[in-house]
Design a protein around this motif. Sequence first.
Motif, PDB file in Angstrom:
ATOM      1  N   LYS A 123       0.857  -1.190   0.000  1.00  0.00           N
ATOM      2  CA  LYS A 123       0.000   0.000   0.000  1.00  0.00           C
ATOM      3  C   LYS A 123       0.890   1.236   0.000  1.00  0.00           C
ATOM      4  CE  LYS A 123      -0.489  -0.095   5.053  1.00  0.00           C
ATOM      5  NZ  LYS A 123      -1.430  -0.084   6.180  1.00  0.00           N
ATOM      6  N   LEU A 124       0.470   2.249  -0.713  1.00  0.00           N
ATOM      7  CA  LEU A 124       1.245   3.482  -0.783  1.00  0.00           C
ATOM      8  C   LEU A 124       1.148   4.253   0.523  1.00  0.00           C
ATOM      9  CD1 LEU A 124       0.521   4.935  -4.345  1.00  0.00           C
ATOM     10  CD2 LEU A 124       2.648   3.907  -3.528  1.00  0.00           C
ATOM     11  N   SER A 125       2.174   5.013   0.809  1.00  0.00           N
ATOM     12  CA  SER A 125       2.155   5.897   1.973  1.00  0.00           C
ATOM     13  C   SER A 125       1.075   6.962   1.797  1.00  0.00           C
ATOM     14  CB  SER A 125       3.524   6.559   2.134  1.00  0.00           C
ATOM     15  OG  SER A 125       3.465   7.637   3.047  1.00  0.00           O
ATOM     16  N   PRO A 126       0.422   7.379   2.887  1.00  0.00           N
ATOM     17  CA  PRO A 126      -0.570   8.472   2.781  1.00  0.00           C
ATOM     18  C   PRO A 126       0.018   9.756   2.207  1.00  0.00           C
ATOM     19  CG  PRO A 126      -0.751   7.367   4.909  1.00  0.00           C
ATOM     20  CD  PRO A 126       0.491   6.826   4.246  1.00  0.00           C
ATOM     21  N   ARG A 127       1.335   9.894   2.244  1.00  0.00           N
ATOM     22  CA  ARG A 127       1.950  11.090   1.680  1.00  0.00           C
ATOM     23  C   ARG A 127       1.736  11.183   0.175  1.00  0.00           C
ATOM     24  NH1 ARG A 127       6.145   9.150   4.816  1.00  0.00           N
ATOM     25  NH2 ARG A 127       7.320   8.604   2.946  1.00  0.00           N
ATOM     26  N   LYS A 149       8.635   4.521   8.179  1.00  0.00           N
ATOM     27  CA  LYS A 149       7.588   5.440   7.746  1.00  0.00           C
ATOM     28  C   LYS A 149       8.026   6.295   6.566  1.00  0.00           C
ATOM     29  CE  LYS A 149       4.535   7.467   9.943  1.00  0.00           C
ATOM     30  NZ  LYS A 149       3.713   8.398  10.724  1.00  0.00           N
ATOM     31  N   LYS A 150       9.335   6.425   6.368  1.00  0.00           N
ATOM     32  CA  LYS A 150       9.823   7.224   5.248  1.00  0.00           C
ATOM     33  C   LYS A 150       9.697   6.479   3.927  1.00  0.00           C
ATOM     34  CE  LYS A 150      13.089  10.018   7.915  1.00  0.00           C
ATOM     35  NZ  LYS A 150      14.505  10.343   8.170  1.00  0.00           N
ATOM     36  N   ARG A 151       9.474   5.188   3.993  1.00  0.00           N
ATOM     37  CA  ARG A 151       9.322   4.427   2.767  1.00  0.00           C
ATOM     38  C   ARG A 151       8.077   4.872   2.017  1.00  0.00           C
ATOM     39  NH1 ARG A 151      10.402  -1.007   5.662  1.00  0.00           N
ATOM     40  NH2 ARG A 151       8.144  -1.203   5.455  1.00  0.00           N
ATOM     41  N   GLY A 152       8.121   4.763   0.709  1.00  0.00           N
ATOM     42  CA  GLY A 152       6.992   5.193  -0.097  1.00  0.00           C
ATOM     43  C   GLY A 152       5.857   4.198  -0.146  1.00  0.00           C
ATOM     44  N   ALA A 153       6.134   2.951   0.220  1.00  0.00           N
ATOM     45  CA  ALA A 153       5.104   1.917   0.210  1.00  0.00           C
ATOM     46  C   ALA A 153       5.326   0.994   1.405  1.00  0.00           C
ATOM     47  CB  ALA A 153       5.141   1.126  -1.087  1.00  0.00           C
ATOM     48  N   CYS A 171       6.766  -3.163  11.713  1.00  0.00           N
ATOM     49  CA  CYS A 171       7.461  -1.883  11.887  1.00  0.00           C
ATOM     50  C   CYS A 171       6.668  -0.737  11.271  1.00  0.00           C
ATOM     51  CB  CYS A 171       8.854  -1.952  11.243  1.00  0.00           C
ATOM     52  SG  CYS A 171       9.992  -3.081  12.061  1.00  0.00           S
ATOM     53  N   ALA A 172       5.964  -1.028  10.167  1.00  0.00           N
ATOM     54  CA  ALA A 172       5.231   0.031   9.482  1.00  0.00           C
ATOM     55  C   ALA A 172       3.843   0.225  10.068  1.00  0.00           C
ATOM     56  CB  ALA A 172       5.127  -0.294   7.997  1.00  0.00           C
ATOM     57  N   ASP A 173       3.159  -0.877  10.373  1.00  0.00           N
ATOM     58  CA  ASP A 173       1.781  -0.788  10.851  1.00  0.00           C
ATOM     59  C   ASP A 173       1.682  -0.479  12.333  1.00  0.00           C
ATOM     60  OD1 ASP A 173       0.912  -1.329   8.330  1.00  0.00           O
ATOM     61  OD2 ASP A 173       0.641  -3.475   8.667  1.00  0.00           O
ATOM     62  N   PHE A 174       2.733  -0.836  13.072  1.00  0.00           N
ATOM     63  CA  PHE A 174       2.701  -0.622  14.517  1.00  0.00           C
ATOM     64  C   PHE A 174       3.961   0.129  14.935  1.00  0.00           C
ATOM     65  CE2 PHE A 174       0.424  -4.520  13.552  1.00  0.00           C
ATOM     66  CZ  PHE A 174      -0.796  -4.278  14.112  1.00  0.00           C
TER      67      PHE A 174
END
Length: 324
Positions: A13-17, A185-189, A196-199
Motif C-alpha cells: 500500500k502506498l504511503s498516505p503522503r 515510515k519514510k518508505r513510499g510503500a 514496523c510500518a503498521d505498529f
Amino acid sequence: ENISSFSLYTNEKLSPRSHAWLYLTGASIAGLSSFLVVEDKIDDFVTNDLGDSVDFVFERNGADTFLLVVFSISSISSFLATAFYRHRTLRQLLTKGLCKTSFSLEMVVSVLLFALWCGALRYLFDPSSGVRNGIAVISGGLGGLPGDSYSPGHVWNATLWFSGWLALGLSSYLTGDLIMATPEKKRGAYIYGDECADFPRTNIEPCYYFMAMVFSGALSAFSIEMRKGDACAGNLLSSTSFCVSSLMGSVIGLLCGLFALMGLIIYRLDQMGTFDQWGSQRGKNLLIVDGILSILLFVLNCLNVGFGTSPGGQGTEVGNIFVS
C-alpha cells in the motif's frame, strides 16, 4: 512475480503522503491558474468612484514575481513527486536516504516547499504587502479592487486565498510526517503485516503536532497584528469584545503552539529511547501524556472558536483568523 513498475504488489500500500502530494499539486495549479487569469484580466474590472471603467494597468512587481515563482515551483515539484510515487524505481529514489543520511529527496523538497509557502503567505494574507496582481485578501472600496480605499479582512480572490491555505496545510503535513519519521515510515510503500510500518514505536503522530504548531502560530500572529492595529487603538476600543477576543486568540495560539511543541519533543525523546526505563508502562504512560496534550489543544481551540467566531469576535467573517 513479474509485475509492472507502475503497479503495486497485492500486499503493498502506498504511503498516505502520496495522496498529500496529489492534493498539493491540485492546490498549487489552481492558485497558479487563478493568479495568471487575474493578472491578465484585472484591468478590465477596475472602476472609479462613479462606477465607470478606468484604463488602469497593474504592472507586476517583486512581490508578484515571488508569488508566481512559488506557485510554479510548488506545482512542478508536487506533480513530479506524485508521478514518482506511481513508479516503483522512482518511488525508491524519492524516499531513500541521500548519501547514506536520513534525509531523503522527498524530505528536502517538502521542507523547501514549506519554507517557500510560509514566505508566500506573508504576501497572500496581507493586503498591504505590495502585491498588485492576484491579491487575495482585501475589502473592496467603491470599485472593490486594488487602487480603491480598502481595509483588510475580505476575501476577494477566493481561489488564490483558499489554495494558499491548502498548500500551507499540506506542506506542513508532509514536513511534519517526514522530519521525525522512522526509516520505515519514510518508505513510499508499506507491506501489509509489516509490524514496523503498521505498529510504530509510539502512537504519537508528529505530523499532527507539527500542523497544530504551524496553525497555532498563524492564529497568534494574525491575532497580535489585529490587536496592534487601528481597530484596537486606545483604551476605549481595546476594551471591546472584538479586541478582547483578539487578545484571547493571541494567547491561545501561543499556548497551543507550546503544547504542540511539547508533543514533538516527547516524540523525539521516545525515539531516542529516553522512556525505555518505564519498561512495560512506557506505552501506557505515553498514551496518557498524548491524551492530556490532545485534550488541552482541543479545549483551548474550542474556547477560541466559541468566543472568536461569535458576534463581536475577531473571526466572525471568513478570513485568515477564521481559518487559523
